[in-house]
Design an enzyme around this catalytic site. Structure first.
Site, PDB file in Angstrom:
ATOM      1  N   ARG A 131      40.735  47.983  63.101  1.00 42.74           N
ATOM      2  CA  ARG A 131      41.258  49.070  63.938  1.00 42.74           C
ATOM      3  C   ARG A 131      40.131  49.975  64.448  1.00 42.74           C
ATOM      4  O   ARG A 131      40.068  50.333  65.614  1.00 42.74           O
ATOM      5  CB  ARG A 131      42.253  49.882  63.115  1.00 42.74           C
ATOM      6  CG  ARG A 131      43.089  50.829  63.923  1.00 42.74           C
ATOM      7  CD  ARG A 131      44.062  51.605  63.055  1.00 42.74           C
ATOM      8  NE  ARG A 131      45.017  50.777  62.333  1.00 42.74           N
ATOM      9  CZ  ARG A 131      46.015  50.098  62.893  1.00 42.74           C
ATOM     10  NH1 ARG A 131      46.179  50.136  64.191  1.00 42.74           N
ATOM     11  NH2 ARG A 131      46.836  49.389  62.166  1.00 42.74           N
ATOM     12  N   ARG A 158      49.686  50.806  69.945  1.00 40.21           N
ATOM     13  CA  ARG A 158      48.713  50.635  68.864  1.00 40.21           C
ATOM     14  C   ARG A 158      48.615  51.946  68.099  1.00 40.21           C
ATOM     15  O   ARG A 158      48.843  53.018  68.653  1.00 40.21           O
ATOM     16  CB  ARG A 158      47.315  50.312  69.433  1.00 40.21           C
ATOM     17  CG  ARG A 158      47.130  48.912  69.927  1.00 40.21           C
ATOM     18  CD  ARG A 158      45.674  48.682  70.315  1.00 40.21           C
ATOM     19  NE  ARG A 158      44.765  48.857  69.196  1.00 40.21           N
ATOM     20  CZ  ARG A 158      44.403  47.880  68.357  1.00 40.21           C
ATOM     21  NH1 ARG A 158      44.835  46.655  68.545  1.00 40.21           N
ATOM     22  NH2 ARG A 158      43.579  48.125  67.345  1.00 40.21           N
ATOM     23  N   HIS A 161      57.422  59.926  72.911  1.00 40.45           N
ATOM     24  CA  HIS A 161      58.151  59.117  71.924  1.00 40.45           C
ATOM     25  C   HIS A 161      59.654  59.191  72.216  1.00 40.45           C
ATOM     26  O   HIS A 161      60.186  60.279  72.454  1.00 40.45           O
ATOM     27  CB  HIS A 161      57.859  59.637  70.517  1.00 40.45           C
ATOM     28  CG  HIS A 161      58.577  58.853  69.466  1.00 40.45           C
ATOM     29  ND1 HIS A 161      58.131  57.614  69.038  1.00 40.45           N
ATOM     30  CD2 HIS A 161      59.739  59.091  68.803  1.00 40.45           C
ATOM     31  CE1 HIS A 161      58.987  57.142  68.139  1.00 40.45           C
ATOM     32  NE2 HIS A 161      59.967  58.015  67.988  1.00 40.45           N
ATOM     33  N   ASP A 165      53.537  59.650  65.029  1.00 39.15           N
ATOM     34  CA  ASP A 165      54.692  60.343  65.638  1.00 39.15           C
ATOM     35  C   ASP A 165      55.025  61.669  64.943  1.00 39.15           C
ATOM     36  O   ASP A 165      56.178  62.113  64.971  1.00 39.15           O
ATOM     37  CB  ASP A 165      55.942  59.437  65.627  1.00 39.15           C
ATOM     38  CG  ASP A 165      55.756  58.179  66.459  1.00 39.15           C
ATOM     39  OD1 ASP A 165      54.975  58.225  67.433  1.00 39.15           O
ATOM     40  OD2 ASP A 165      56.369  57.151  66.128  1.00 39.15           O
TER      41      ASP A 165
HETATM   42  C1  GRF Z   1      58.786  54.909  76.356  1.00 33.91           C
HETATM   43  O1  GRF Z   1      60.113  54.883  75.928  1.00 33.91           O
HETATM   44  C2  GRF Z   1      57.957  55.762  75.442  1.00 33.91           C
HETATM   45  O2  GRF Z   1      58.673  56.813  74.853  1.00 33.91           O
HETATM   46  C3  GRF Z   1      57.543  54.803  74.376  1.00 33.91           C
HETATM   47  O3  GRF Z   1      57.327  53.589  75.064  1.00 33.91           O
HETATM   48  C4  GRF Z   1      58.116  53.546  76.231  1.00 33.91           C
HETATM   49  C5  GRF Z   1      57.215  53.249  77.387  1.00 33.91           C
HETATM   50  O4  GRF Z   1      57.944  53.011  78.559  1.00 33.91           O
HETATM   51  N1  GRF Z   1      56.422  55.309  73.653  1.00 33.91           N
HETATM   52  P1  GRF Z   1      57.175  52.777  79.930  1.00 33.91           P
HETATM   53  O5  GRF Z   1      56.175  51.650  79.692  1.00 33.91           O
HETATM   54  O6  GRF Z   1      56.504  54.043  80.309  1.00 33.91           O
HETATM   55  O7  GRF Z   1      58.237  52.366  80.904  1.00 33.91           O
END
Ligand code: GRF
Length: 221
Positions: free
Chosen positions: A69, A95, A113, A149
């Site tokens: 990582r 990641r 998120h 998160d």
């Molecule tokens: C979103 O729902 C975001 O909250 C999550 O991954 C998704 C990405 O969607 N972390 P996109 O690729 O921007 O359409």
């Protein structure tokens, strides 16, 4: 004297609809920031195409097989350094970072998120929310800290779960809200209104005790 626009790098792994919302906000003059690079760990990410279409540098950084990582993160930091980003935005970047990388960008990295954090960190949030019988759901933009998160929340979009909602219908409704709150948080940062101070989110000079909230169907200002 006007200060130079904040330089933003966006990290993605897939569709990039949130990236698109940022691109659209920049084009409309609502971001107050310049997206200087988009990096994906997946070559097939549609978001890379969206970046190219918008004339933004699109970079693909795959992880080598068995790569540590910290080695991936060092390569990412090296790729980003010459682009001199003021802010990193994780917009569906799948990641987890090493603590060293997070430290390097402390207070300069946002994530979006798909849940009302601190509820439902991790993956598969829409299905888990439905299984738990929740009545409220949404999305959160937060500062990234070492714990996944769990960084301080800045802004949330909230919606009421309806009878008949499925993980797909929720994903769609949550996305609509994400496209509202992510450009807002970036524009606040770019305008110098938003910062992280001693673990607290400061907006317009005041510590936020709870995230700014936008509700589905409610006013967006
Ligand atoms: C979103 O729902 C975001 O909250 C999550 O991954 C998704 C990405 O969607 N972390 P996109 O690729 O921007 O359409």
């Amino acid at each position: 004297m006007t200060r130079p626009a904040a330089r933003v790098a966006v990290l993605i792994s897939g569709e990039g609809s949130n990236l698109q919302a940022l691109i659209d906000a920049e084009k409309a003059g609502r971001l107050g920031a310049r997206i200087v690079a988009v990096v994906s760990n997946r070559g097939a990410a549609r978001g890379l195409e969206r970046a190219r279409t918008a004339g933004i540098e699109a970079l693909y950084l795959p992880a080598a097989r068995g790569q540590e990582r910290s080695a991936y993160d060092a390569a990412l930091a090296a790729l980003l350094a010459p682009r001199e980003p003021d802010l990193l935005v994780l917009a569906g970047f799948m990641r987890i970072f090493s603590a060293g990388f997070v430290d390097q960008f402390a207070g300069r990295m946002l994530n979006i998120h798909p849940s009302l954090l601190p509820k439902y960190p991790g993956l598969d949030t829409h299905r888990r929310v439905l299984e738990a019988g929740e009545s409220l759901h949404g999305a959160t933009v937060h500062f990234v800290t070492a714990e996944l998160d769990a960084g301080p929340a800045i802004v949330q979009y909230r919606l009421n779960i309806r009878a008949g909602d499925t993980p797909d219908s929720l994903a769609q409704r949550v996305h609509v809200g994400e496209h509202v709150i992510l450009p807002r948080a970036v524009s606040w940062f770019a305008a110098g209104r938003l910062r992280l101070s001693g673990g607290s989110v400061m907006l317009d000079g005041r510590a936020l005790h709870e995230p700014v909230a936008f509700d589905e169907g409610g006013p967006l200002e």
